[in-house]
Design a protein around this motif. Sequence first.
Motif, PDB file in Angstrom:
ATOM      1  N   ALA A  10       0.822  -1.212   0.000  1.00 32.71           N
ATOM      2  CA  ALA A  10       0.000   0.000   0.000  1.00 32.71           C
ATOM      3  C   ALA A  10       0.854   1.259   0.000  1.00 32.71           C
ATOM      4  O   ALA A  10       0.450   2.295  -0.561  1.00 32.71           O
ATOM      5  N   ASP A  11       2.037   1.214   0.611  1.00 31.93           N
ATOM      6  CA  ASP A  11       2.924   2.378   0.634  1.00 31.93           C
ATOM      7  C   ASP A  11       3.418   2.698  -0.771  1.00 31.93           C
ATOM      8  O   ASP A  11       3.439   3.867  -1.181  1.00 31.93           O
ATOM      9  N   PHE A  12       3.829   1.670  -1.497  1.00 33.58           N
ATOM     10  CA  PHE A  12       4.328   1.875  -2.858  1.00 33.58           C
ATOM     11  C   PHE A  12       3.202   2.346  -3.775  1.00 33.58           C
ATOM     12  O   PHE A  12       3.402   3.216  -4.638  1.00 33.58           O
ATOM     13  N   PHE A  13       2.026   1.779  -3.581  1.00 33.77           N
ATOM     14  CA  PHE A  13       0.868   2.220  -4.358  1.00 33.77           C
ATOM     15  C   PHE A  13       0.571   3.690  -4.088  1.00 33.77           C
ATOM     16  O   PHE A  13       0.381   4.481  -5.022  1.00 33.77           O
TER      17      PHE A  13
ATOM     18  N   MET B  22       2.442   6.096  -2.906  1.00 31.79           N
ATOM     19  CA  MET B  22       3.490   6.967  -3.421  1.00 31.79           C
ATOM     20  C   MET B  22       3.325   7.197  -4.926  1.00 31.79           C
ATOM     21  O   MET B  22       3.358   8.341  -5.406  1.00 31.79           O
ATOM     22  N   ALA B  23       3.137   6.110  -5.681  1.00 32.69           N
ATOM     23  CA  ALA B  23       3.017   6.223  -7.134  1.00 32.69           C
ATOM     24  C   ALA B  23       1.734   6.942  -7.531  1.00 32.69           C
ATOM     25  O   ALA B  23       1.726   7.745  -8.474  1.00 32.69           O
ATOM     26  N   TRP B  24       0.649   6.663  -6.830  1.00 30.23           N
ATOM     27  CA  TRP B  24      -0.613   7.321  -7.159  1.00 30.23           C
ATOM     28  C   TRP B  24      -0.522   8.832  -6.952  1.00 30.23           C
ATOM     29  O   TRP B  24      -1.042   9.616  -7.765  1.00 30.23           O
ATOM     30  N   ALA B  25       0.154   9.255  -5.905  1.00 31.38           N
ATOM     31  CA  ALA B  25       0.335  10.691  -5.675  1.00 31.38           C
ATOM     32  C   ALA B  25       1.102  11.321  -6.834  1.00 31.38           C
ATOM     33  O   ALA B  25       0.791  12.439  -7.269  1.00 31.38           O
TER      34      ALA B  25
ATOM     35  N   GLY C 170      14.616  -5.766   3.851  1.00 31.23           N
ATOM     36  CA  GLY C 170      13.727  -6.893   4.105  1.00 31.23           C
ATOM     37  C   GLY C 170      12.375  -6.797   3.435  1.00 31.23           C
ATOM     38  O   GLY C 170      11.484  -7.623   3.697  1.00 31.23           O
ATOM     39  N   VAL C 171      12.188  -5.795   2.567  1.00 26.32           N
ATOM     40  CA  VAL C 171      10.932  -5.659   1.824  1.00 26.32           C
ATOM     41  C   VAL C 171      10.997  -6.585   0.609  1.00 26.32           C
ATOM     42  O   VAL C 171      11.979  -6.573  -0.131  1.00 26.32           O
ATOM     43  N   ALA C 172       9.972  -7.369   0.385  1.00 29.63           N
ATOM     44  CA  ALA C 172       9.975  -8.346  -0.700  1.00 29.63           C
ATOM     45  C   ALA C 172       9.851  -7.663  -2.058  1.00 29.63           C
ATOM     46  O   ALA C 172       9.152  -6.652  -2.201  1.00 29.63           O
ATOM     47  N   MET C 173      10.514  -8.240  -3.063  1.00 37.81           N
ATOM     48  CA  MET C 173      10.413  -7.737  -4.428  1.00 37.81           C
ATOM     49  C   MET C 173       8.951  -7.644  -4.862  1.00 37.81           C
ATOM     50  O   MET C 173       8.534  -6.672  -5.502  1.00 37.81           O
ATOM     51  N   GLU C 174       8.169  -8.654  -4.522  1.00 35.58           N
ATOM     52  CA  GLU C 174       6.758  -8.676  -4.897  1.00 35.58           C
ATOM     53  C   GLU C 174       6.015  -7.469  -4.341  1.00 35.58           C
ATOM     54  O   GLU C 174       5.171  -6.871  -5.023  1.00 35.58           O
ATOM     55  N   THR C 175       6.316  -7.105  -3.117  1.00 32.94           N
ATOM     56  CA  THR C 175       5.666  -5.966  -2.477  1.00 32.94           C
ATOM     57  C   THR C 175       5.907  -4.680  -3.266  1.00 32.94           C
ATOM     58  O   THR C 175       4.994  -3.892  -3.509  1.00 32.94           O
ATOM     59  N   VAL C 176       7.166  -4.495  -3.675  1.00 29.10           N
ATOM     60  CA  VAL C 176       7.551  -3.289  -4.403  1.00 29.10           C
ATOM     61  C   VAL C 176       6.840  -3.225  -5.754  1.00 29.10           C
ATOM     62  O   VAL C 176       6.149  -2.251  -6.085  1.00 29.10           O
ATOM     63  N   ILE C 177       7.023  -4.282  -6.541  1.00 29.87           N
ATOM     64  CA  ILE C 177       6.548  -4.252  -7.929  1.00 29.87           C
ATOM     65  C   ILE C 177       5.026  -4.250  -8.008  1.00 29.87           C
ATOM     66  O   ILE C 177       4.435  -3.506  -8.794  1.00 29.87           O
ATOM     67  N   THR C 178       4.373  -5.068  -7.205  1.00 26.06           N
ATOM     68  CA  THR C 178       2.914  -5.136  -7.318  1.00 26.06           C
ATOM     69  C   THR C 178       2.244  -3.854  -6.837  1.00 26.06           C
ATOM     70  O   THR C 178       1.224  -3.427  -7.399  1.00 26.06           O
ATOM     71  N   GLY C 179       2.805  -3.215  -5.822  1.00 23.35           N
ATOM     72  CA  GLY C 179       2.247  -1.936  -5.378  1.00 23.35           C
ATOM     73  C   GLY C 179       2.360  -0.873  -6.457  1.00 23.35           C
ATOM     74  O   GLY C 179       1.398  -0.139  -6.723  1.00 23.35           O
ATOM     75  N   LEU C 180       3.525  -0.795  -7.103  1.00 26.03           N
ATOM     76  CA  LEU C 180       3.716   0.189  -8.165  1.00 26.03           C
ATOM     77  C   LEU C 180       2.857  -0.138  -9.382  1.00 26.03           C
ATOM     78  O   LEU C 180       2.253   0.755  -9.997  1.00 26.03           O
TER      79      LEU C 180
ATOM     80  N   ARG D 245       0.034  -1.707  -9.494  1.00 24.50           N
ATOM     81  CA  ARG D 245      -1.373  -1.430  -9.217  1.00 24.50           C
ATOM     82  C   ARG D 245      -1.670   0.062  -9.415  1.00 24.50           C
ATOM     83  O   ARG D 245      -2.736   0.442  -9.933  1.00 24.50           O
ATOM     84  N   ALA D 246      -0.735   0.918  -9.042  1.00 23.27           N
ATOM     85  CA  ALA D 246      -0.913   2.351  -9.262  1.00 23.27           C
ATOM     86  C   ALA D 246      -0.900   2.674 -10.757  1.00 23.27           C
ATOM     87  O   ALA D 246      -1.667   3.534 -11.217  1.00 23.27           O
ATOM     88  N   CYS D 247      -0.037   1.989 -11.519  1.00 22.04           N
ATOM     89  CA  CYS D 247       0.001   2.193 -12.976  1.00 22.04           C
ATOM     90  C   CYS D 247      -1.343   1.824 -13.599  1.00 22.04           C
ATOM     91  O   CYS D 247      -1.856   2.536 -14.485  1.00 22.04           O
ATOM     92  N   GLN D 248      -1.915   0.720 -13.150  1.00 20.16           N
ATOM     93  CA  GLN D 248      -3.213   0.299 -13.679  1.00 20.16           C
ATOM     94  C   GLN D 248      -4.297   1.323 -13.366  1.00 20.16           C
ATOM     95  O   GLN D 248      -5.121   1.656 -14.222  1.00 20.16           O
ATOM     96  N   ARG D 249      -4.300   1.838 -12.154  1.00 12.70           N
ATOM     97  CA  ARG D 249      -5.311   2.823 -11.777  1.00 12.70           C
ATOM     98  C   ARG D 249      -5.118   4.127 -12.549  1.00 12.70           C
ATOM     99  O   ARG D 249      -6.094   4.774 -12.950  1.00 12.70           O
ATOM    100  N   ALA D 250      -3.852   4.506 -12.777  1.00 20.97           N
ATOM    101  CA  ALA D 250      -3.574   5.731 -13.529  1.00 20.97           C
ATOM    102  C   ALA D 250      -4.136   5.633 -14.941  1.00 20.97           C
ATOM    103  O   ALA D 250      -4.691   6.603 -15.479  1.00 20.97           O
ATOM    104  N   HIS D 251      -4.020   4.464 -15.539  1.00 17.42           N
ATOM    105  CA  HIS D 251      -4.558   4.269 -16.886  1.00 17.42           C
ATOM    106  C   HIS D 251      -6.089   4.311 -16.865  1.00 17.42           C
ATOM    107  O   HIS D 251      -6.717   4.957 -17.713  1.00 17.42           O
ATOM    108  N   ALA D 252      -6.678   3.648 -15.888  1.00 14.68           N
ATOM    109  CA  ALA D 252      -8.140   3.540 -15.830  1.00 14.68           C
ATOM    110  C   ALA D 252      -8.810   4.858 -15.470  1.00 14.68           C
ATOM    111  O   ALA D 252      -9.851   5.210 -16.040  1.00 14.68           O
ATOM    112  N   GLU D 253      -8.229   5.600 -14.534  1.00 14.29           N
ATOM    113  CA  GLU D 253      -8.912   6.779 -14.003  1.00 14.29           C
ATOM    114  C   GLU D 253      -8.376   8.107 -14.521  1.00 14.29           C
ATOM    115  O   GLU D 253      -9.100   9.102 -14.538  1.00 14.29           O
ATOM    116  N   LEU D 254      -7.099   8.126 -14.942  1.00 11.77           N
ATOM    117  CA  LEU D 254      -6.492   9.382 -15.372  1.00 11.77           C
ATOM    118  C   LEU D 254      -6.134   9.392 -16.857  1.00 11.77           C
ATOM    119  O   LEU D 254      -5.749  10.444 -17.388  1.00 11.77           O
TER     120      LEU D 254
END
Length: 337
Positions: A74-77, A79-82, A108-118, A120-129
């Motif tokens: 959620a933190d990565f999401f 940040m990117a959404w802002a 100790g942050v997982a690669m999956e956490t980083v990439i999937t959060g970012l 998800r923000a890319c997907q929302r940016a396309h859909a809403e913006l």
Amino acid sequence: MTLPTLLRAMPKAELHVHIEGTLEPELIFRLAERNGVVLPYASVEALRAAYAFSDLQSFLDIYYAGASVLLKEADFFEMAWAYFERAAADGVVHAELFFDPQTHTARGVAMETVITGLHRACQRAHAELGISASLILCFLRHLSEEDAFATLEAALPYRHLFIGVGLDSSERGHPPEKFARVFARCRELGLHLVAHAGEEGPAEYVETALDLLKVERVDHGVRSLDKPALVARLAAERVPLTVCPLSNVKLCVYSDMAAHRLPELLAAGVCVTVNSDDPAYFGGYLLDNYRAVFDAHPALGRDAAYALAANSLEASFVPAEQKARWKRDLDAVFAAA
């Protein structure tokens, strides 16, 4: 249409923005509180006051401290959404976001956490913006090539979520050839290749990035002007340079914006683009960078604005038909202006 209004209205791409560098102090403090991270600053104002950089390394020290608040998807999401909300207000139609997984996996942050959060923000940016967006994984050049290889392997399960790799962090003492083997591997994987070169490093680093790393774009690249033959090559081969004007001034590459040599690169026919780099730290997002350049160089006018926007679309890693659609939109804006 006035020039400032035109700079906002014209469709453009941002090709050099570090998503961790979009963390505003207010969001840093909000995430720190949410995640129980203790910051070495008493307030938002104290953190902003610390943004007094003398060089790239002094900036990187505070940049990594800010990134320490990023722990959950959620933190990565968030940040990117802002960032995307600001990009939409600036007239950005496409953004290729750099991200530094080693900054996070080392904590100790997982690669999956980083990439999937970012992502998800890319997907929302396309859909809403209506903003097209992609991710570019960057290797930290102050770490070893072995560490870069390990990072690449950890990211491969998410290969479908990023389009390329880059090379960032401190140039001094870390020439491009240090990462020749990992870039060769990335080329085999079909990833797009970019690298920071010729910011604090010499023009020769640009040549090495082109010849050994086989990059398709050079990030920064302003030191290329120290070698006229290199400038001629960049122009002839249409190698894009992702120039970051406010960053260059903040990090003392140039004494002030009037001294910035972007107009020379443009006049030489180089595919130069304008970008924001780490906008939360360097004093402005994409439109701020455009306006700062045009304010400081009054000889630049509509033709230069059109060229810079068109260059950004041309240099993006999107299909030709999408570039053509954006180019038609760009033409329409200028025809109406």
